[in-house]
Design a protein around this motif. Structure first.
Motif, PDB file in Angstrom:
ATOM      1  N   MET A 204      -5.927   7.741  -0.791  1.00  0.00           N
ATOM      2  CA  MET A 204      -6.954   6.714  -0.891  1.00  0.00           C
ATOM      3  C   MET A 204      -6.997   5.940   0.428  1.00  0.00           C
ATOM      4  O   MET A 204      -5.973   5.624   1.007  1.00  0.00           O
ATOM      5  CB  MET A 204      -6.620   5.787  -2.064  1.00  0.00           C
ATOM      6  CG  MET A 204      -7.735   4.841  -2.391  1.00  0.00           C
ATOM      7  SD  MET A 204      -7.388   3.793  -3.824  1.00  0.00           S
ATOM      8  CE  MET A 204      -7.512   4.961  -5.144  1.00  0.00           C
TER       9      MET A 204
ATOM     10  N   ASP B 110     -11.127   2.046   0.111  1.00  0.00           N
ATOM     11  CA  ASP B 110     -11.192   2.323  -1.322  1.00  0.00           C
ATOM     12  C   ASP B 110     -10.261   1.429  -2.133  1.00  0.00           C
ATOM     13  O   ASP B 110     -10.549   1.115  -3.277  1.00  0.00           O
ATOM     14  CB  ASP B 110     -10.836   3.782  -1.612  1.00  0.00           C
ATOM     15  CG  ASP B 110     -11.870   4.752  -1.072  1.00  0.00           C
ATOM     16  OD1 ASP B 110     -13.037   4.344  -0.919  1.00  0.00           O
ATOM     17  OD2 ASP B 110     -11.502   5.898  -0.798  1.00  0.00           O
ATOM     18  N   ASP B 111      -9.142   1.034  -1.544  1.00  0.00           N
ATOM     19  CA  ASP B 111      -8.176   0.253  -2.322  1.00  0.00           C
ATOM     20  C   ASP B 111      -8.268  -1.251  -2.057  1.00  0.00           C
ATOM     21  O   ASP B 111      -7.334  -1.995  -2.292  1.00  0.00           O
ATOM     22  CB  ASP B 111      -6.754   0.763  -2.090  1.00  0.00           C
ATOM     23  CG  ASP B 111      -6.289   0.623  -0.657  1.00  0.00           C
ATOM     24  OD1 ASP B 111      -6.991  -0.014   0.143  1.00  0.00           O
ATOM     25  OD2 ASP B 111      -5.214   1.149  -0.347  1.00  0.00           O
TER      26      ASP B 111
END
Length: 61
Positions: A1, A5-6
């Motif tokens: 990821m 995205d995080d």
């Protein structure tokens, strides 16, 4: 990821005190969070620069 995205990158809009639309860009790294407050014109300039870079990256394939 990826860091995007995080939650390592985020943008939100909010009204300035005088009612103008503004954007807040947040980068979260291991050393903390960095906030940038941007006007609509600054967001448009960033978008143009990102598009220019993407075109260069596509041309170098």
């Amino acid at each position: 990821m990826s860091w995007m995205d995080d939650g390592g990158f985020d943008m939100q809009t909010f009204p300035a005190q005088d009612g103008r639309p503004m954007a807040r860009m947040v980068f979260c790294t291991s050393t903390g969070q960095t906030y940038f407050t941007l006007t609509k014109t600054e967001v448009q300039r960033i978008r143009r620069e990102c598009n220019r870079i993407l075109k260069e990256m596509e041309a170098s394939k």
